[in-house]
Scaffold this motif. Structure first.
Motif, mmCIF file in Angstrom:
data_model
loop_
_atom_site.group_PDB
_atom_site.id
_atom_site.type_symbol
_atom_site.label_atom_id
_atom_site.label_comp_id
_atom_site.label_asym_id
_atom_site.label_seq_id
_atom_site.Cartn_x
_atom_site.Cartn_y
_atom_site.Cartn_z
ATOM 1 N N GLU A 196 72.562 38.893 15.960
ATOM 2 C CA GLU A 196 73.927 38.376 16.008
ATOM 3 C C GLU A 196 74.504 38.458 17.423
ATOM 4 N N ARG A 197 74.240 39.572 18.123
ATOM 5 C CA ARG A 197 74.889 39.773 19.421
ATOM 6 C C ARG A 197 74.038 39.342 20.612
ATOM 7 N N SER A 198 72.723 39.206 20.436
ATOM 8 C CA SER A 198 71.852 38.943 21.582
ATOM 9 C C SER A 198 71.194 37.565 21.513
ATOM 10 N N PRO A 199 71.639 36.635 22.350
ATOM 11 C CA PRO A 199 70.977 35.331 22.398
ATOM 12 C C PRO A 199 69.485 35.442 22.715
ATOM 13 N N LEU A 200 69.112 36.398 23.568
ATOM 14 C CA LEU A 200 67.697 36.563 23.901
ATOM 15 C C LEU A 200 66.899 37.030 22.685
ATOM 16 N N ALA A 201 67.458 37.934 21.892
ATOM 17 C CA ALA A 201 66.762 38.393 20.687
ATOM 18 C C ALA A 201 66.527 37.225 19.729
ATOM 19 N N ARG A 202 67.529 36.356 19.572
ATOM 20 C CA ARG A 202 67.388 35.165 18.734
ATOM 21 C C ARG A 202 66.239 34.289 19.214
ATOM 22 N N LEU A 203 66.211 34.063 20.524
ATOM 23 C CA LEU A 203 65.192 33.201 21.106
ATOM 24 C C LEU A 203 63.807 33.832 20.964
ATOM 25 N N VAL A 204 63.696 35.130 21.222
ATOM 26 C CA VAL A 204 62.407 35.815 21.061
ATOM 27 C C VAL A 204 61.959 35.761 19.609
ATOM 28 N N GLY A 205 62.888 35.956 18.676
ATOM 29 C CA GLY A 205 62.538 35.840 17.255
ATOM 30 C C GLY A 205 61.976 34.473 16.930
ATOM 31 N N ALA A 259 65.824 39.355 29.981
ATOM 32 C CA ALA A 259 64.856 38.296 30.292
ATOM 33 C C ALA A 259 64.197 38.509 31.649
ATOM 34 N N ALA A 260 64.958 38.933 32.644
ATOM 35 C CA ALA A 260 64.376 39.153 33.972
ATOM 36 C C ALA A 260 63.334 40.267 33.925
ATOM 37 N N GLU A 261 63.642 41.329 33.200
ATOM 38 C CA GLU A 261 62.683 42.432 33.070
ATOM 39 C C GLU A 261 61.412 41.967 32.359
ATOM 40 N N LEU A 262 61.568 41.253 31.253
ATOM 41 C CA LEU A 262 60.398 40.787 30.503
ATOM 42 C C LEU A 262 59.584 39.783 31.318
ATOM 43 N N ALA A 263 60.251 38.941 32.085
ATOM 44 C CA ALA A 263 59.548 37.960 32.914
ATOM 45 C C ALA A 263 58.675 38.639 33.961
ATOM 46 N N ALA A 264 59.151 39.758 34.492
ATOM 47 C CA ALA A 264 58.441 40.450 35.572
ATOM 48 C C ALA A 264 57.555 41.590 35.070
ATOM 49 N N TYR A 265 57.559 41.839 33.762
ATOM 50 C CA TYR A 265 56.844 42.984 33.193
ATOM 51 C C TYR A 265 55.343 42.861 33.446
ATOM 52 N N PRO A 288 49.279 39.771 18.967
ATOM 53 C CA PRO A 288 50.142 40.410 19.963
ATOM 54 C C PRO A 288 49.884 39.960 21.399
ATOM 55 N N LYS A 289 48.647 39.746 21.779
ATOM 56 C CA LYS A 289 48.353 39.355 23.161
ATOM 57 C C LYS A 289 48.927 37.978 23.472
ATOM 58 N N ALA A 290 48.655 37.024 22.591
ATOM 59 C CA ALA A 290 49.153 35.658 22.808
ATOM 60 C C ALA A 290 50.678 35.612 22.771
ATOM 61 N N MET A 291 51.289 36.351 21.855
ATOM 62 C CA MET A 291 52.742 36.293 21.722
ATOM 63 C C MET A 291 53.456 37.059 22.837
ATOM 64 N N ALA A 292 52.851 38.125 23.335
ATOM 65 C CA ALA A 292 53.436 38.806 24.499
ATOM 66 C C ALA A 292 53.454 37.845 25.682
ATOM 67 N N ALA A 293 52.355 37.119 25.860
ATOM 68 C CA ALA A 293 52.293 36.145 26.956
ATOM 69 C C ALA A 293 53.308 35.034 26.760
ATOM 70 N N ARG A 294 53.472 34.556 25.529
ATOM 71 C CA ARG A 294 54.414 33.472 25.250
ATOM 72 C C ARG A 294 55.844 33.920 25.507
ATOM 73 N N VAL A 295 56.203 35.117 25.048
ATOM 74 C CA VAL A 295 57.553 35.643 25.290
ATOM 75 C C VAL A 295 57.785 35.760 26.797
ATOM 76 N N GLN A 296 56.780 36.228 27.526
ATOM 77 C CA GLN A 296 56.923 36.357 28.971
ATOM 78 C C GLN A 296 57.106 34.985 29.627
ATOM 79 N N GLU A 297 56.352 33.984 29.174
ATOM 80 C CA GLU A 297 56.492 32.619 29.717
ATOM 81 C C GLU A 297 57.901 32.078 29.476
ATOM 82 N N VAL A 298 58.411 32.276 28.271
ATOM 83 C CA VAL A 298 59.763 31.806 27.953
ATOM 84 C C VAL A 298 60.786 32.522 28.823
ATOM 85 N N CYS A 299 60.627 33.824 29.003
ATOM 86 C CA CYS A 299 61.563 34.575 29.846
ATOM 87 C C CYS A 299 61.491 34.106 31.300
#
Length: 194
Positions: free
Chosen positions: A19-28, A57-63, A82-93
């Protein structure tokens, strides 16, 4: 427009984060494939707990990619892949950092119409047309993001009174109707393949 927030049968704190985090919505939404929607949309909360602070997002992008995979793979894994989705979340960030000042809400906050919103969402890594339309519907139906013609851009997912996706889930009954719709679509696709 009065919007009803998304309510999934998950940890109440996970619903509050969505509800409060647009990034959480997008990651979901990124994670909402090949796992139950409850798993996909509760995983941003679990990821936040593992990080020990709000999603950024900046932290996840640079993680460090291997460290991010480890966060995703730690039991219970955040996704079936998990490997593919971690990479995808990082790409989106990384797209959020490059184009939207690392703010997920800037993806939609200044759009003038539904087609522009759909174009922006469709440009994200891993967002084909259907997934982008579902996210447009989710933003419109649950979070008040309603630029001109957003329902048309969302296709059938934008229809009022439809029970086709996560955008339509507000309680256990609506979740059941969405599941029934998805089962009907799978059965129809299987019948066509024969």
């Amino acid at each position: 427009m009065v919007c009803m927030t998304l309510v999934l049968p998950i940890d109440p704190e996970a619903n509050r984060l969505l509800e409060r985090s647009p990034l959480a919505r997008l990651v979901g939404m990124v994670l909402d494939q090949q796992v139950p929607m409850e798993k996909a949309f509760s995983s941003p909360y679990v990821l936040q707990q593992r990080l020990g602070h709000e999603l950024d997002a900046a932290e996840l992008a640079a993680y460090d990619p291997e460290a991010l995979v480890a966060l995703f793979a730690t039991p219970p894994a955040l996704h079936r892949f998990p490997k593919a989705m971690a990479a995808r979340v990082q790409e989106v960030c990384r797209v959020l950092v490059d184009r939207y000042d690392a703010e997920a809400a800037l993806l939609w906050s200044d759009v003038t119409d539904g087609e522009e919103l759909l174009r922006r969402v469709s440009a994200l890594p891993g967002f084909g047309r259907q997934k982008a339309q579902i996210f447009v519907a989710l933003l419109g139906k649950r979070f008040g993001v309603t630029p001109q013609n957003w329902r048309e851009a969302a296709g059938g997912y934008g229809d009022p009174g439809a029970y086709r996706s996560v955008a339509d889930v507000t309680d256990a009954d609506s979740l059941r109707k969405v599941r029934e719709y998805k089962q009907q679509m799978k059965a129809a696709a299987k019948a066509v393949r024969g």
